[in-house]
Design a protein around this motif. Structure first.
Motif, mmCIF file in Angstrom:
data_model
loop_
_atom_site.group_PDB
_atom_site.id
_atom_site.type_symbol
_atom_site.label_atom_id
_atom_site.label_comp_id
_atom_site.label_asym_id
_atom_site.label_seq_id
_atom_site.Cartn_x
_atom_site.Cartn_y
_atom_site.Cartn_z
ATOM 1 N N PRO A 161 0.819 -1.212 0.000
ATOM 2 C CA PRO A 161 0.000 0.000 0.000
ATOM 3 C C PRO A 161 0.860 1.271 0.000
ATOM 4 O O PRO A 161 1.845 1.358 0.743
ATOM 5 C CB PRO A 161 -0.810 -0.132 1.299
ATOM 6 C CG PRO A 161 -0.823 -1.591 1.599
ATOM 7 C CD PRO A 161 0.491 -2.113 1.125
ATOM 8 N N ASP A 162 0.479 2.227 -0.821
ATOM 9 C CA ASP A 162 1.132 3.542 -0.883
ATOM 10 C C ASP A 162 2.607 3.454 -1.264
ATOM 11 O O ASP A 162 3.407 4.350 -0.933
ATOM 12 C CB ASP A 162 0.996 4.293 0.455
ATOM 13 C CG ASP A 162 -0.458 4.449 0.875
ATOM 14 O OD1 ASP A 162 -1.306 4.653 -0.022
ATOM 15 O OD2 ASP A 162 -0.755 4.345 2.085
ATOM 16 N N ARG A 163 2.994 2.361 -1.949
ATOM 17 C CA ARG A 163 4.388 2.234 -2.386
ATOM 18 C C ARG A 163 4.407 1.743 -3.828
ATOM 19 O O ARG A 163 3.525 0.989 -4.249
ATOM 20 C CB ARG A 163 5.162 1.250 -1.505
ATOM 21 C CG ARG A 163 5.311 1.730 -0.061
ATOM 22 C CD ARG A 163 6.178 0.796 0.744
ATOM 23 N NE ARG A 163 6.304 1.246 2.129
ATOM 24 C CZ ARG A 163 7.025 0.631 3.046
ATOM 25 N NH1 ARG A 163 7.711 -0.474 2.725
ATOM 26 N NH2 ARG A 163 7.084 1.108 4.271
#
Length: 247
Positions: free
Chosen positions: A134-136
């Motif tokens: 997530p978010d990477r």
């Protein structure tokens, strides 16, 4: 020849007959009607009918209890009950093949995404390991760029953390088929999951997730991480590949 004359019977008129029958009926005393006996007989018939109905109803109620059979235990001398149970409900749908569970070894197809946890996926292609969190951005480690010496056994390690949960993964390589992955961490020993492609590529990917107490979480400037060692075993219990990390 003279015939003897018989006396003639007097002729009785119809009116006289009716009068004679009426006089005779007046002399007859009728017997009393047995009302009490009739009532008792009626009550007995009602009781018999009620008993028959109740007996049939009890038979219907007791019928389901026939599924319980009591049998004598000859060895112990005690009775034990044997209950007939309905068939078990059919099992629910099997998990999606894209979901792998910790402590397993799976053969996957190139590009098949395996969900590690919500938002975290890992997949293999013929040229290496891919994963997203997530978010990477999606990350990649190659097995064909020369950074890994596939001619000898070895294990690589990548770590990332979110709050107190760490995602651990890497590439292992060595001769043999993997059967089990053991990961030693600062939070204790855990089982990892191994993913391999069909055939004998000579390498595979391992991964695990671990919750690390705040007191054991490595600091940002620490040279050590959460993983202390990774060992991949084959089906015979031998070590296929292992890696000890600095502690």
């Amino acid at each position: 020849m003279n015939r003897t004359s018989r006396p003639q019977r007097p002729v009785v008129e119809p009116e006289g007959l009716r009068e004679a029958f009426a006089e005779a009926a007046l002399d007859v005393t009728p017997s009393a009607v047995p009302i009490a006996a009739i009532e008792r007989a009626g009550r007995r018939r009602k009781r018999h009918r009620r008993a028959a109905v109740l007996g049939a109803a009890c038979g219907v109620l007791l019928l389901p209890l026939a599924v319980v059979v009591l049998r004598e235990d000859v060895a112990s001398g005690q009775g034990e009950s044997e209950r007939v149970t309905p068939p078990a409900a059919s099992a629910g749908p099997t998990p999606s093949p894209s979901v792998a569970h910790a402590g397993k070894v799976r053969i996957v197809t190139p590009g098949e995404r395996v969900e590690v946890s919500p938002g975290t996926e890992i997949w293999l292609t013929e040229d290496g390991k891919h994963w997203s969190e997530p978010d990477r951005p999606t990350q990649f480690r190659s097995v064909s760029d020369g950074n890994l010496d596939l001619s000898s056994p070895g294990v690589s390690v990548q770590e990332s953390g979110h709050d107190d949960v760490y995602f651990l993964s890497g590439i292992f390589h060595g001769a043999g088929e993997p059967a089990r992955v053991e990961v030693r961490t600062v939070a204790g020993d855990i089982d990892g999951t191994a993913l391999t492609l069909a055939g004998e590529p000579g390498w595979g990917v391992w991964y695990a997730e671990v919750q690390v107490p705040e007191s054991r979480t490595p600091s940002s400037d620490s040279l050590t991480g959460v993983t202390e060692s990774v060992t991949v075993y084959d089906s015979a219990g031998g070590v296929l590949a292992s890696q000890e990390l600095a502690t």
